[in-house]
Design an enzyme around this catalytic site. Structure first.
Site, PDB file in Angstrom:
ATOM      1  N   ASP A 235       9.810 -33.102  -1.685  1.00 28.72           N
ATOM      2  CA  ASP A 235       9.773 -32.024  -0.483  1.00 28.72           C
ATOM      3  C   ASP A 235       8.911 -31.000  -1.240  1.00 28.72           C
ATOM      4  O   ASP A 235       8.249 -31.173  -2.440  1.00 28.72           O
ATOM      5  CB  ASP A 235      11.080 -31.718   0.124  1.00 28.72           C
ATOM      6  CG  ASP A 235      10.865 -31.254   1.165  1.00 28.72           C
ATOM      7  OD1 ASP A 235       9.726 -30.852   1.630  1.00 28.72           O
ATOM      8  OD2 ASP A 235      11.956 -31.206   2.127  1.00 28.72           O
TER       9      ASP A 235
ATOM     10  N   ASP B  48       4.356 -33.388   7.337  1.00 30.47           N
ATOM     11  CA  ASP B  48       5.635 -32.622   8.361  1.00 30.47           C
ATOM     12  C   ASP B  48       4.768 -31.632   8.757  1.00 30.47           C
ATOM     13  O   ASP B  48       3.648 -31.192   8.668  1.00 30.47           O
ATOM     14  CB  ASP B  48       6.607 -32.221   7.105  1.00 30.47           C
ATOM     15  CG  ASP B  48       7.861 -32.272   7.947  1.00 30.47           C
ATOM     16  OD1 ASP B  48       7.892 -32.161   9.205  1.00 30.47           O
ATOM     17  OD2 ASP B  48       8.896 -31.867   7.227  1.00 30.47           O
TER      18      ASP B  48
ATOM     19  N   ASP C  50       8.546 -28.004  16.938  1.00 28.10           N
ATOM     20  CA  ASP C  50       9.515 -28.154  15.744  1.00 28.10           C
ATOM     21  C   ASP C  50      10.982 -27.384  16.126  1.00 28.10           C
ATOM     22  O   ASP C  50      11.130 -26.169  15.966  1.00 28.10           O
ATOM     23  CB  ASP C  50       8.984 -26.980  14.664  1.00 28.10           C
ATOM     24  CG  ASP C  50       9.747 -27.074  13.418  1.00 28.10           C
ATOM     25  OD1 ASP C  50      10.854 -27.662  13.521  1.00 28.10           O
ATOM     26  OD2 ASP C  50       9.617 -26.461  12.330  1.00 28.10           O
TER      27      ASP C  50
ATOM     28  N   ARG D 113       5.933 -36.374  11.335  1.00 26.34           N
ATOM     29  CA  ARG D 113       7.127 -35.952  12.202  1.00 26.34           C
ATOM     30  C   ARG D 113       6.196 -35.667  13.664  1.00 26.34           C
ATOM     31  O   ARG D 113       6.701 -36.297  14.453  1.00 26.34           O
ATOM     32  CB  ARG D 113       7.627 -34.657  11.904  1.00 26.34           C
ATOM     33  CG  ARG D 113       8.587 -34.309  12.699  1.00 26.34           C
ATOM     34  CD  ARG D 113       9.500 -33.224  12.100  1.00 26.34           C
ATOM     35  NE  ARG D 113       8.902 -32.047  12.192  1.00 26.34           N
ATOM     36  CZ  ARG D 113       9.322 -30.692  11.780  1.00 26.34           C
ATOM     37  NH1 ARG D 113      10.377 -30.698  11.064  1.00 26.34           N
ATOM     38  NH2 ARG D 113       8.370 -29.612  11.993  1.00 26.34           N
TER      39      ARG D 113
ATOM     40  N   ASP E  33      14.574 -33.579  12.177  1.00 30.44           N
ATOM     41  CA  ASP E  33      15.832 -32.739  11.740  1.00 30.44           C
ATOM     42  C   ASP E  33      16.950 -33.165  12.534  1.00 30.44           C
ATOM     43  O   ASP E  33      17.354 -32.078  13.226  1.00 30.44           O
ATOM     44  CB  ASP E  33      15.527 -31.103  11.442  1.00 30.44           C
ATOM     45  CG  ASP E  33      14.326 -31.106  10.558  1.00 30.44           C
ATOM     46  OD1 ASP E  33      13.819 -32.063   9.599  1.00 30.44           O
ATOM     47  OD2 ASP E  33      13.960 -29.879  10.519  1.00 30.44           O
TER      48      ASP E  33
END
Ligand SMILES: *[C@@H]1O[C@H](CO)[C@@H](O)[C@H](O)[C@H]1NC(C)=O
Ligand SMILES: *[C@@H]1O[C@H](CO)[C@@H](O)[C@H](O)[C@H]1NC(C)=O
Ligand SMILES: CC(=O)N[C@H]1CO[C@H](CO)[C@@H](O)[C@@H]1O
Length: 790
Positions: A335, A448, A190, A507, A523
């Site tokens: 979200d 995610d 991440d 992701r 991101d």
């Protein structure tokens, strides 16, 4: 997923690096003991010897003992021919103290052994020495000590190498090496606001490399889920001129590309694709790891996502405003704030008190909902999921056997162990309508943080000595964790409604993820460099089998300026799965109008995208393609990665089916008529295809309910034919044909079809556009027809 300073322990960390990735948070090769060690092994220093006395050659394989001359360990070496011009090279310990991990989800099935003697495997054209592996390898075998594996592969004659997503870098792989660039790192992490032009690890890992020259293309797939570093040496990196000189002067090219794979643990299992062209290697890779199944039609339309829609009224007003301003949108994304205190599979009782009503409102207007579900679970007593997981041992463990605890959005969290089949069974049930109350069959999923992201873990992920089902250390399975998670989600959505194609955005990803999910590039930042790098990133994913790839429109971090935002929407094609910026209606009228034009163009092209996705499922050909893929012998295009072939839509020779009537959502375009755009080539001919089905179910597979139309234009005639003997009862018809670069002196056109007979059609030239329009053919797309120009 937002990283907006929501937790104190992370806050300090973020502040120091708000504008750039904090490189110190992530390891370099030098800081990784196995990478440093393996990188230093020199070719002459191999400790391995092939015991030729043990050599066994059968019709489709070669097997031999490989002896490590330093430690008392024996290995089995095997080289097997696999159907479709592929070889498989495996090295495993003969009597391992501990077994080595083999990825469980990357391959779609156990590869079928081919009979090499029957000529199934042909050496690559032109150059039989298309690949060589040098056993300057390391293969540690101390029990639960170091267990790294490495292998060097040389591609003599190659000019470029491509592959190894996910990196925010150019498409053609660069030379790495001591003193220079760090090796390409594959370790799902991440990384927020990552930097471009970097070989640092990102959220996903696809260990495939293609080596390319004008004459042939070969590839290798390193089937290993542990942390992996890959050094690339392209001896004439970037020097297209010298190779051109070689070609022109007829001298033999001295170029070669080397790839040095280094993994921390796991087996050595390498597949070699013999090409001979880019199309072939990509198909060979797809024959092992699978293709993306055709997605539902609406998933290709415009998605509006923002961190965060706060409540039901927010959702209602966003959709209303899209309608008021005549901007199309198909999907609204929620979200994490929709949940009750960040507990997945629950709704906030106040802000989202009537999720079913909200969702039915959305679907009544032709829209769908996507909600986020991450793999970390809030450790809160009374939360059913946490209680179930504790009671049944569903969580990943520490090395001492206790439940592992990390820090993520909900605060203290534990992580479901998707390697345990019982967990997958349990998890898939959570998506059913009676468990995930308030949802309907029109809710789809965003997975995610599944690298997995652990805020207080080493490199923001799970410690490598954590334990998974089967006794595997996290180190062995790390890169596959996100894939295992999304397999659970995919099964959940199929279980919920078996005749609707699931839509899941992830992701974290690994080789094979394409069979279950779409992915996006995480991101990114709102700047020009991130807009630019989204092209090579998605092209690289597409070559790695993952065609359904996108980037957040407008970037995720910071606010884009208006100019950047407009360009982002205008360049927006399938690369953008979702938008994460302010809703387009909030901008000035001028900007809004341009965004509307861009969105309408995207909607007009949905039939084309849908056709390309179906063709991808049938052939394995990527939906988006770099230029070298289409023009493999043109060295001038080897480094071009900012042009995707699909932008070249209107290249001479193509016929593009479009739906030009502006609508508020793709769901209300179903019966709209088509306009065919015909861009003629220098021979005044063109061709194209169109695929149509019910856009959501599996009937196209189970009962051949689809039509696949082939259009050709030649000798002043447009001919439409059905390719497969299938049918789908669509009402869609052809409203208009527009010929770009048309023949001159056309005064009329005659259409002939079975149901219409022969009818005369009106035509007119548009001098400005240099086009010829044929008005109202009025023929169904299901019916073969001919239009002749006079
Ligand atoms: C790459 O290979 C060339 C040719 O073998 C060699 O001279 C060079 O040192 C290598 N570069 C690196 C960075 O290892
Ligand atoms: C559903 O739509 C109705 C009519 O527009 C609206 O009044 C209501 O607030 C909506 N409900 C939810 C929960 O979104
Ligand atoms: C987006 C789209 O075209 N949706 C359609 C899919 O098919 C169903 C059933 O045929 C239609 O009701 C949708 O409108």
């Amino acid at each position: 997923m937002a990283l907006l300073l929501r937790y104190t322990p992370f806050l300090l960390y973020v502040i120091g690096s708000i504008l750039a990735v904090d490189k110190n948070a992530f390891k370099s090769c030098e800081q990784s003991s196995f990478c440093r060690r393996l990188r230093d092994v020199k070719a002459g220093e191999s400790k391995y010897e092939l015991d030729l006395a043990s050599l066994q050659i059968s019709e489709n394989s070669v097997e031999a003992k490989l002896i490590n001359t330093e430690v008392e360990a024996q290995f089995k070496f095997s080289l097997t021919a696999i159907a479709g011009n592929i070889f498989r090279l495996q090295v495993d310990e003969v009597n391992p103290l501990y077994p080595r991990y083999r990825p469980q989800y990357a391959l779609k099935a156990e590869p079928q052994v081919a009979n090499a003697l029957e000529g199934e495997v042909q050496p690559a054209n032109e150059d039989p020495g298309a690949w060589e592996e040098n056993f300057k390898s390391h293969h540690d075998s101390k029990p639960k000590g170091p267990s790294a594996v490495g292998l060097d592969i040389t591609f003599p004659g190659a000019l470029r190498a491509y592959g190894l997503p996910e990196h925010a870098d150019q498409l053609a792989l660069r030379t790495t090496g001591s003193g220079g660039l760090d090796p390409y790192r594959l370790y799902n992490l991440d990384v927020f606001e990552y930097e471009v032009e970097s070989t640092m690890a990102l959220y996903g890992a696809v260990p495939v490399v293609y080596a390319h020259s004008p004459k042939y293309t070969v590839g290798v797939f390193w089937h290993n889920a542990a942390e992996t570093w890959v050094d690339i040496n392209n001896s004439k990196d970037g020097n297209v001129m010298s190779s051109l000189v070689n070609l022109v002067s007829g001298s033999k090219s001295e170029n070669s590309v080397e790839a040095h794979f280094m993994s921390e643990s796991g087996v050595m299992d390498l597949f070699v694709f013999m090409g001979p062209k880019p199309k072939d290697v990509v198909r060979q890779y797809a024959s092992l790891t699978g293709v993306a199944p055709l997605p539902q039609y609406f998933t290709l339309a415009y998605h509006q996502c923002r961190w965060n829609y706060n409540d039901e009224d927010d959702v209602t007003s966003v959709v209303e405003n899209f309608d008021i301003h005549d901007l199309p949108v198909d999907i609204i994304w929620l979200d994490i704030e929709y949940t009750d205190g960040k507990k997945y599979f629950t709704w906030d009782p106040i802000k989202f008190a009537h999720p079913d009503v909200m969702i039915n409102n959305l679907t009544a207007s032709g829209r769908k909902l996507v909600v986020i579900i991450d793999p970390h679970i809030k450790r809160e007593s009374g939360y059913f999921l946490h209680e179930d997981a504790l009671a049944n041992g569903y969580y990943v463990k520490n090395k001492d056997g206790s439940v592992y605890e990390g820090w993520c959005w909900p605060g203290s969290s534990s992580y479901l162990d998707f390697y345990d089949p019982k967990v997958v069974e349990y998890y898939k049930d959570l998506y059913s309508l009676d468990k995930f109350k308030g949802t309907t069959n029109d809710v789809y999923i965003w997975n995610d943080m599944n690298e997995p992201s652990v805020f207080n873990g080493p490199e923001v992920t799970m410690p490598k000595d954590c334990l998974h089902y089967g006794g595997w250390e996290h180190r062995d399975v790390h890169n596959e964790y996100a894939l295992a998670h999304t397999v659970g989600t995919f099964q959940g959505l199929l279980h919920r409604s078996s005749n609707k194609r699931p839509f899941i955005l992830t992701r974290g990803h690994f080789a094979g993820s394409q069979r279950y999910v779409a992915m996006w590039t995480g991101d990114n930042a709102a700047d020009w460099s991130h807009l630019a790098v989204s092209y090579p990133m998605c092209l690289s994913e597409a070559l790695g089998g993952i065609s359904f790839c996108g980037a957040d429109v407008g970037g995720f971090f910071n606010n884009p300026d208006v100019e950047l935002l407009q360009r982002w929407y205008q360049l927006d094609d399938i690369r953008s799965v979702k938008s994460n910026v302010e809703e387009p209606y909030l901008f000035s009228e001028d900007v809004r109008n341009r965004i509307r034009t861009a969105l309408r163009l995207r909607y007009a092209h949905l039939p084309l995208w849908y056709t390309l996705f179906w063709e991808h499922e049938s052939t394995g050909d990527p939906v988006i393609r770099p230029l070298f893929y289409q023009y493999p012998s043109d060295e001038n295009v080897f480094d071009i990665d900012n042009e995707v072939l699909i932008l070249a839509f209107y290249r001479g020779g193509s016929i593009i089916p479009r739906k030009d009537r502006p609508r508020r959502a793709s769901s209300v375009m179903h019966n709209d008529p088509f306009t065919l755009y015909i861009a003629l080539d220098s021979k005044k001919s063109a061709s194209g295809t169109l695929y149509i089905d019910d856009n959501e179910s599996y009937e196209y597979k189970n009962s051949n309910k689809y039509i696949y139309v082939h259009f050709t234009f030649e000798d002043n005639s447009l001919i439409s034919n059905l390719i497969d003997k299938t049918d789908f009862p669509t009402k869609e018809w052809i409203e208009r044909v527009i010929i770009l670069g048309p023949p001159s002196d056309i005064t009329s056109a005659k259409l002939t079809s079975k149901s219409l007979g022969t009818v005369t059609l009106e035509t007119y030239y548009d001098g400005e556009q240099k086009s010829l329009t044929i008005r109202k053919p009025g023929v169904s797309v299901r019916e073969p027809f001919t239009i002749k120009l006079f």
